[in-house]
Write a protein that holds these residues in place. Structure first.
Motif, PDB file in Angstrom:
ATOM      1  N   PRO A 183      -2.880  72.838  25.975  1.00  0.00           N
ATOM      2  CA  PRO A 183      -4.097  73.565  26.357  1.00  0.00           C
ATOM      3  C   PRO A 183      -5.375  72.903  25.830  1.00  0.00           C
ATOM      4  N   GLU A 184      -5.245  72.144  24.717  1.00  0.00           N
ATOM      5  CA  GLU A 184      -6.444  71.497  24.167  1.00  0.00           C
ATOM      6  C   GLU A 184      -6.925  70.357  25.060  1.00  0.00           C
ATOM      7  N   ARG A 185      -6.066  69.894  25.958  1.00  0.00           N
ATOM      8  CA  ARG A 185      -6.485  68.852  26.901  1.00  0.00           C
ATOM      9  C   ARG A 185      -6.996  69.467  28.199  1.00  0.00           C
ATOM     10  N   ALA A 186      -7.081  70.778  28.234  1.00  0.00           N
ATOM     11  CA  ALA A 186      -7.536  71.467  29.444  1.00  0.00           C
ATOM     12  C   ALA A 186      -8.462  72.608  29.035  1.00  0.00           C
ATOM     13  N   SER A 187      -9.461  72.273  28.232  1.00  0.00           N
ATOM     14  CA  SER A 187     -10.378  73.311  27.752  1.00  0.00           C
ATOM     15  C   SER A 187     -11.823  73.011  28.115  1.00  0.00           C
ATOM     16  N   GLU A 188     -12.031  71.970  28.904  1.00  0.00           N
ATOM     17  CA  GLU A 188     -13.383  71.596  29.334  1.00  0.00           C
ATOM     18  C   GLU A 188     -13.319  71.099  30.776  1.00  0.00           C
ATOM     19  N   ASP A 189     -14.293  71.528  31.571  1.00  0.00           N
ATOM     20  CA  ASP A 189     -14.367  71.112  32.981  1.00  0.00           C
ATOM     21  C   ASP A 189     -14.258  69.608  33.155  1.00  0.00           C
ATOM     22  N   ILE A 190     -14.930  68.889  32.268  1.00  0.00           N
ATOM     23  CA  ILE A 190     -15.016  67.434  32.425  1.00  0.00           C
ATOM     24  C   ILE A 190     -13.629  66.775  32.365  1.00  0.00           C
ATOM     25  N   LEU A 191     -12.674  67.477  31.796  1.00  0.00           N
ATOM     26  CA  LEU A 191     -11.321  66.926  31.717  1.00  0.00           C
ATOM     27  C   LEU A 191     -10.452  67.341  32.913  1.00  0.00           C
ATOM     28  N   GLY A 192     -11.068  67.977  33.899  1.00  0.00           N
ATOM     29  CA  GLY A 192     -10.327  68.279  35.127  1.00  0.00           C
ATOM     30  C   GLY A 192      -9.781  69.687  35.197  1.00  0.00           C
ATOM     31  N   SER A 193      -9.727  70.379  34.072  1.00  0.00           N
ATOM     32  CA  SER A 193      -9.270  71.772  34.063  1.00  0.00           C
ATOM     33  C   SER A 193      -9.694  72.400  32.744  1.00  0.00           C
ATOM     34  N   ASP A 194     -10.155  73.623  32.827  1.00  0.00           N
ATOM     35  CA  ASP A 194     -10.413  74.327  31.560  1.00  0.00           C
ATOM     36  C   ASP A 194      -9.561  75.588  31.473  1.00  0.00           C
ATOM     37  N   ASP A 195      -8.423  75.546  32.165  1.00  0.00           N
ATOM     38  CA  ASP A 195      -7.534  76.710  32.173  1.00  0.00           C
ATOM     39  C   ASP A 195      -6.974  77.046  30.791  1.00  0.00           C
ATOM     40  N   GLY A 196      -6.899  76.036  29.925  1.00  0.00           N
ATOM     41  CA  GLY A 196      -6.350  76.251  28.590  1.00  0.00           C
ATOM     42  C   GLY A 196      -7.219  77.155  27.734  1.00  0.00           C
ATOM     43  N   ARG A 197      -8.493  77.260  28.120  1.00  0.00           N
ATOM     44  CA  ARG A 197      -9.415  78.095  27.336  1.00  0.00           C
ATOM     45  C   ARG A 197      -8.941  79.534  27.214  1.00  0.00           C
ATOM     46  N   ALA A 198      -8.233  80.000  28.234  1.00  0.00           N
ATOM     47  CA  ALA A 198      -7.796  81.401  28.229  1.00  0.00           C
ATOM     48  C   ALA A 198      -6.944  81.707  26.995  1.00  0.00           C
ATOM     49  N   ILE A 199      -6.198  80.697  26.517  1.00  0.00           N
ATOM     50  CA  ILE A 199      -5.358  80.900  25.331  1.00  0.00           C
ATOM     51  C   ILE A 199      -6.243  81.058  24.095  1.00  0.00           C
ATOM     52  N   TRP A 200      -7.244  80.190  23.974  1.00  0.00           N
ATOM     53  CA  TRP A 200      -8.153  80.290  22.812  1.00  0.00           C
ATOM     54  C   TRP A 200      -8.938  81.597  22.884  1.00  0.00           C
ATOM     55  N   GLU A 201      -9.366  81.966  24.098  1.00  0.00           N
ATOM     56  CA  GLU A 201     -10.144  83.203  24.251  1.00  0.00           C
ATOM     57  C   GLU A 201      -9.292  84.431  23.906  1.00  0.00           C
ATOM     58  N   SER A 202      -8.019  84.376  24.232  1.00  0.00           N
ATOM     59  CA  SER A 202      -7.111  85.478  23.878  1.00  0.00           C
ATOM     60  C   SER A 202      -7.040  85.634  22.364  1.00  0.00           C
ATOM     61  N   LEU A 203      -6.881  84.491  21.679  1.00  0.00           N
ATOM     62  CA  LEU A 203      -6.795  84.519  20.213  1.00  0.00           C
ATOM     63  C   LEU A 203      -8.092  85.044  19.618  1.00  0.00           C
ATOM     64  N   LEU A 204      -9.229  84.575  20.156  1.00  0.00           N
ATOM     65  CA  LEU A 204     -10.529  85.018  19.652  1.00  0.00           C
ATOM     66  C   LEU A 204     -10.725  86.506  19.897  1.00  0.00           C
ATOM     67  N   SER A 205     -10.282  86.960  21.048  1.00  0.00           N
ATOM     68  CA  SER A 205     -10.441  88.357  21.390  1.00  0.00           C
ATOM     69  C   SER A 205      -9.644  89.247  20.431  1.00  0.00           C
ATOM     70  N   CYS A 206      -8.410  88.828  20.116  1.00  0.00           N
ATOM     71  CA  CYS A 206      -7.596  89.573  19.141  1.00  0.00           C
ATOM     72  C   CYS A 206      -8.253  89.559  17.776  1.00  0.00           C
ATOM     73  N   HIS A 207      -8.740  88.387  17.401  1.00  0.00           N
ATOM     74  CA  HIS A 207      -9.353  88.245  16.088  1.00  0.00           C
ATOM     75  C   HIS A 207     -10.584  89.125  15.966  1.00  0.00           C
ATOM     76  N   SER A 208     -11.385  89.179  17.034  1.00  0.00           N
ATOM     77  CA  SER A 208     -12.606  89.998  17.003  1.00  0.00           C
ATOM     78  C   SER A 208     -12.263  91.465  16.857  1.00  0.00           C
TER      79      SER A 208
END
Lengths: 241, 82
Positions: A204-229
């Motif tokens: 997922p860390e290779r798919a967290s920015e548009d410039i790398l062709g996909s940012d679909d991996g961000r959803a995993i980090w956002e899930s973790l952040l959402s739980c943490h918040s």
């Protein structure tokens, strides 16, 4: 959210994880060298991809005896969140934090490409921002991602809803032709019984920015952040795309 | 204390598919060895160790196998001590 990225000799996705967690997700990130015993009080531990100890003996087999792994195992037992990516997943299997083992890919080739993943569990700390059946485009890069486990273990994973991601087509169809490595039940990622340890072969860390062709991996980090918040009582601060 | 030599053969369990063995078998067939079947690839370790007797040596090597050398989820092993 405080994140610790464990660095083994031979890790090579540690900087990618560090960059994404710091620069994209705005987290407080630290590296932890494998000989250290202080995890630095994190909310998330990442075991990154790479070739720890040159993949000698078996992938992850030697890294699991690194000094820091004692703390990682204890941290996981205390319900700390642990994410193992690729070689990190292999280390979690060898350490017994997740069940099963990896065999060489069915093709015997190292496979490096974007694949589609179908989300199978959206109730977890790692996937609560995803929709059931949501398909993600995330790259894989491994020679041994052919997940295997006993029939009993596979049934348990299925019954307990612990298969988090399966390889699929773009439309979410699961079939042999979309399975890049021969993994049993098309498994790309599984979690432990308590749901605080996730291992996944895709990066997922290779798919967290548009410039790398996909940012679909961000959803995993956002899930973790959402739980943490939620746990810390602060509203989530990440921006919507 | 005596010095012993241990030889350890590690193979995949019968129930585990062996992608490497399967590919080697296909290569053997393409070379004309149609009589070959069921190829299983494995690992071989050799080591020396000091122990009081052969039984102690055997037990010690078994510990090494269980702790590090073998993954019991997919592999099985045989030890010979001399």
């Amino acid at each position: 959210m405080k994140v610790s990225v464990i660095v083994f000799p031979g890790s090579n996705c540690d900087s990618d994880c560090w960059h994404v967690m710091r620069d994209v997700m705005k987290c407080d990130v630290s590296y932890v060298w494998h000989k250290d015993h202080d995890l630095k009080n994190p909310d998330l531990v990442i075991l990154p991809g790479g070739f720890s100890y040159g993949d000698y003996l078996r992938c992850g087999a030697i890294a699991r005896f690194s000094p820091v792994m004692k703390e990682v195992v204890e941290y996981a037992r205390r319900d700390g969140n642990v994410l193992g990516i690729c070689n990190g997943f292999q280390i979690l299997l060898e350490a017994g934090l997740l069940p099963g083992a990896m065999l060489p890919n069915r093709s015997l080739k190292f496979v490096c490409k974007h694949v589609w993943l179908r989300t199978e569990n959206t109730g977890s700390t790692f996937t609560n921002r995803l929709k059931n059946g949501q398909v993600l485009r995330i790259p894989i890069a491994h020679g041994e991602g052919n997940y295997t486990a006993s029939p009993d273990t596979l049934k348990e994973l299925q019954d307990q809803n612990r298969i988090v991601f399966r390889y699929s087509s773009e439309s979410g169809q699961v079939a042999d032709e979309f399975n890049p490595n021969g993994a049993a039940e098309h498994i790309a990622g599984i979690m432990n019984e308590k749901g605080n340890v996730l291992g996944m072969m895709p990066h997922p860390e290779r798919a967290s920015e548009d410039i790398l062709g996909s940012d679909d991996g961000r959803a995993i980090w956002e899930s973790l952040l959402s739980c943490h918040s939620r746990e810390s009582g602060n509203p989530a601060t990440f921006s919507h795309r | 204390m005596k010095t012993f030599n241990a030889k350890i053969n590690v193979t995949l369990k019968k129930s585990v598919l062996d992608p490497q063995g399967k590919t080697i078998l296909e290569a053997l067939h393409s070379l004309g060895f149609q009589d070959a079947s069921d190829v299983r690839a494995g690992k071989h370790f050799e080591l020396t160790l000091n122990a009081n007797n052969e039984i102690d040596a055997q037990n010690r090597v078994k510990e090494m196998c269980d702790k590090l050398l073998v993954n019991p989820v997919i592999e099985q092993y045989e030890i010979s001590i001399s």
